[in-house]
Write a protein that holds these residues in place. Structure first.
Motif, short mmCIF file in Angstrom:
data_model
loop_
_atom_site.label_atom_id
_atom_site.label_comp_id
_atom_site.label_asym_id
_atom_site.label_seq_id
_atom_site.Cartn_x
_atom_site.Cartn_y
_atom_site.Cartn_z
N TYR A 176 0.83 -1.21 0.00
CA TYR A 176 0.00 0.00 0.00
C TYR A 176 0.87 1.26 0.00
N LYS A 177 1.89 1.28 0.84
CA LYS A 177 2.77 2.46 0.92
C LYS A 177 3.52 2.69 -0.39
N LYS A 178 3.97 1.61 -1.02
CA LYS A 178 4.71 1.76 -2.28
C LYS A 178 3.81 2.30 -3.39
N LEU A 179 2.58 1.79 -3.47
CA LEU A 179 1.66 2.29 -4.48
C LEU A 179 1.23 3.72 -4.17
N TRP A 180 1.12 4.04 -2.89
CA TRP A 180 0.74 5.40 -2.49
C TRP A 180 1.73 6.42 -3.04
N ARG A 181 3.01 6.03 -3.08
CA ARG A 181 4.03 6.94 -3.59
C ARG A 181 3.94 7.12 -5.10
N LEU A 182 3.23 6.23 -5.78
CA LEU A 182 3.09 6.30 -7.24
C LEU A 182 1.83 7.03 -7.68
N LYS A 183 0.98 7.41 -6.76
CA LYS A 183 -0.30 8.02 -7.14
C LYS A 183 -0.09 9.43 -7.68
N LEU A 184 -1.05 9.87 -8.49
CA LEU A 184 -1.00 11.19 -9.09
C LEU A 184 -1.25 12.27 -8.04
N HIS A 185 -0.56 13.41 -8.18
CA HIS A 185 -0.80 14.55 -7.31
C HIS A 185 -2.00 15.33 -7.84
N LEU A 209 2.84 5.72 -15.45
CA LEU A 209 3.94 4.89 -14.94
C LEU A 209 4.85 4.40 -16.07
N TYR A 210 4.28 4.25 -17.27
CA TYR A 210 5.05 3.73 -18.40
C TYR A 210 4.97 4.71 -19.57
N PRO A 211 5.68 5.83 -19.47
CA PRO A 211 5.63 6.83 -20.55
C PRO A 211 6.32 6.34 -21.82
N HIS A 212 5.91 6.89 -22.92
CA HIS A 212 6.53 6.58 -24.21
C HIS A 212 7.89 7.29 -24.27
N LYS A 213 8.96 6.53 -24.45
CA LYS A 213 10.31 7.11 -24.37
C LYS A 213 10.63 8.03 -25.54
N TRP A 214 10.18 7.66 -26.74
CA TRP A 214 10.62 8.39 -27.93
C TRP A 214 9.59 9.39 -28.46
N ALA A 215 8.36 9.29 -27.99
CA ALA A 215 7.31 10.20 -28.46
C ALA A 215 6.48 10.64 -27.25
N PRO A 216 6.87 11.72 -26.59
CA PRO A 216 6.20 12.15 -25.36
C PRO A 216 4.71 12.43 -25.54
N THR A 248 -4.51 -6.76 -15.90
CA THR A 248 -3.26 -6.29 -16.54
C THR A 248 -2.79 -5.00 -15.90
N ALA A 249 -3.71 -4.06 -15.66
CA ALA A 249 -3.35 -2.78 -15.05
C ALA A 249 -2.76 -3.00 -13.65
N MET A 250 -3.38 -3.89 -12.87
CA MET A 250 -2.87 -4.15 -11.53
C MET A 250 -1.47 -4.78 -11.59
N LYS A 251 -1.28 -5.73 -12.47
CA LYS A 251 0.04 -6.38 -12.60
C LYS A 251 1.10 -5.37 -13.02
N LEU A 252 0.75 -4.45 -13.92
CA LEU A 252 1.71 -3.45 -14.37
C LEU A 252 2.07 -2.48 -13.25
N ALA A 253 1.10 -2.09 -12.44
CA ALA A 253 1.37 -1.20 -11.31
C ALA A 253 2.26 -1.87 -10.28
N LEU A 254 1.98 -3.12 -9.97
CA LEU A 254 2.81 -3.86 -9.01
C LEU A 254 4.20 -4.10 -9.56
N HIS A 255 4.29 -4.31 -10.87
CA HIS A 255 5.61 -4.51 -11.50
C HIS A 255 6.45 -3.25 -11.41
N ARG A 256 5.81 -2.08 -11.55
CA ARG A 256 6.55 -0.81 -11.50
C ARG A 256 7.09 -0.54 -10.10
N MET A 257 6.49 -1.11 -9.05
CA MET A 257 7.00 -0.89 -7.68
C MET A 257 8.43 -1.39 -7.54
#
Length: 300
Positions: free
Chosen positions: A6-15, A253-260, A291-300
């Motif tokens: 919970y704490k790790k995901l909390w740090r990833l939330k949008l401001h 969490l997963y921005p496009h590297k070459w095309a912002p 899929t969204a949940m797995k991607l968020a947990l993977h980014r932690m």
């Protein structure tokens, strides 16, 4: 779910500023039951094979009561006084963005004489009427005080009103289904958008659950301390008339590297970051929530 997760995901939330920037529904300064959409600067999606997002694109407020912009072909078309589109053939490419000057769906060049590869019986749109921003409920007023992590995803169909929710899936941090239902749209369905929604006529044939029923069910599960994970979650929260503060958005969490100015599709992220070609589930909304949940947990 552990306290550490919970704490790790909390740090990833949008401001707060991010929620406005990406067009999430926010409280109207003068009307507590009305929402405003932030001026979305969300990039346009990078189309990938097997996945489009026509009904998932950013909503626009209807400015002209007599016309709409087709989500598929981007042509201006006429509607009657009730907002029902007049029958007119629509030709379009399922994947709007050409890749190396050719469309992924058919291999045709951008300005080929053959024109678009798909044909539909009529135009459709996802624009919002001004009254669609009424009766929003902030989740901070809900009674649930527990710390929870959910991934939320809706599937939509095209109706005479624009797009409406047809299925909703909510999964927890273990990717187990917490809530799931099909929804009966309020207006007549024009197109099931099966390529995107995964739904067909028989899937919604005898469904009695209304959007208001779903909103009440979700408000009994989601509280002010709940973290909501999603892929292009802004559209889903707008459709559900929900204002929520704690958002973990996968496209951020997963921005496009070459095309912002673009974002990757969910198919691309699943294939490249999770090494998964597909996730099998009865509803596509459940597949995408997992899929969204797995991607968020993977980014932690």
């Amino acid at each position: 779910m552990t306290e550490e997760t919970y704490k790790k995901l909390w740090r990833l939330k949008l401001h707060q500023l991010d929620l406005e920037t990406y067009g999430f529904p926010r409280n109207h300064p003068n009307n507590p039951k009305r929402a405003v959409l932030g001026i979305s600067q969300r990039p346009q999606p990078q189309q990938e094979p097997h996945e489009s997002d026509s009904s998932d694109s950013e909503p626009e407020i209807i400015m002209d009561r007599c016309s709409r912009i087709c989500t598929r072909c981007r042509i201006l078309f006429k509607v009657d006084k009730e907002g029902r589109p007049k029958r007119q053939l629509c030709r379009y490419h399922p994947y709007h963005v050409p890749y190396k000057k050719k469309f992924r769906c058919c291999g045709r060049k951008k300005h080929a004489e053959e024109g678009p590869c798909k044909t539909a019986r009529q135009h459709v749109h996802n624009q919002l009427a001004p009254e669609a921003l009424e009766n929003f409920k902030p989740t901070r007023d809900n009674l649930i005080k527990a710390k929870r992590i959910y991934a939320l995803k809706c599937s939509h169909v095209y109706t005479e009103k624009g797009i409406e929710v047809a299925s909703v899936s909510l999964v927890d941090a273990f990717c187990s289904v917490v809530y799931e239902t099909k929804v009966r749209p309020e207006s007549n369905i024009l197109d099931y958008d099966t390529e995107i929604s995964g739904l067909r006529r028989h899937d919604l044939a005898n469904i009695q659950k209304t959007l208001q029923d779903v909103i009440e069910d979700l408000n009994a599960l989601i509280g002010p301390k709940t973290i909501l994970v999603g892929f292009r979650l802004q559209r889903d929260l707008t459709s559900l008339r929900m204002i929520h503060e704690n958002i973990v958005e996968v496209t951020v969490l997963y921005p496009h590297k070459w095309a912002p100015r673009r974002t990757h599709s969910l198919y691309f992220l699943r294939r490249n970051f999770l090494s998964l070609e597909n996730i099998r589930a009865p509803l596509k909304s459940r597949e995408e929530a997992i899929t969204a949940m797995k991607l968020a947990l993977h980014r932690m």
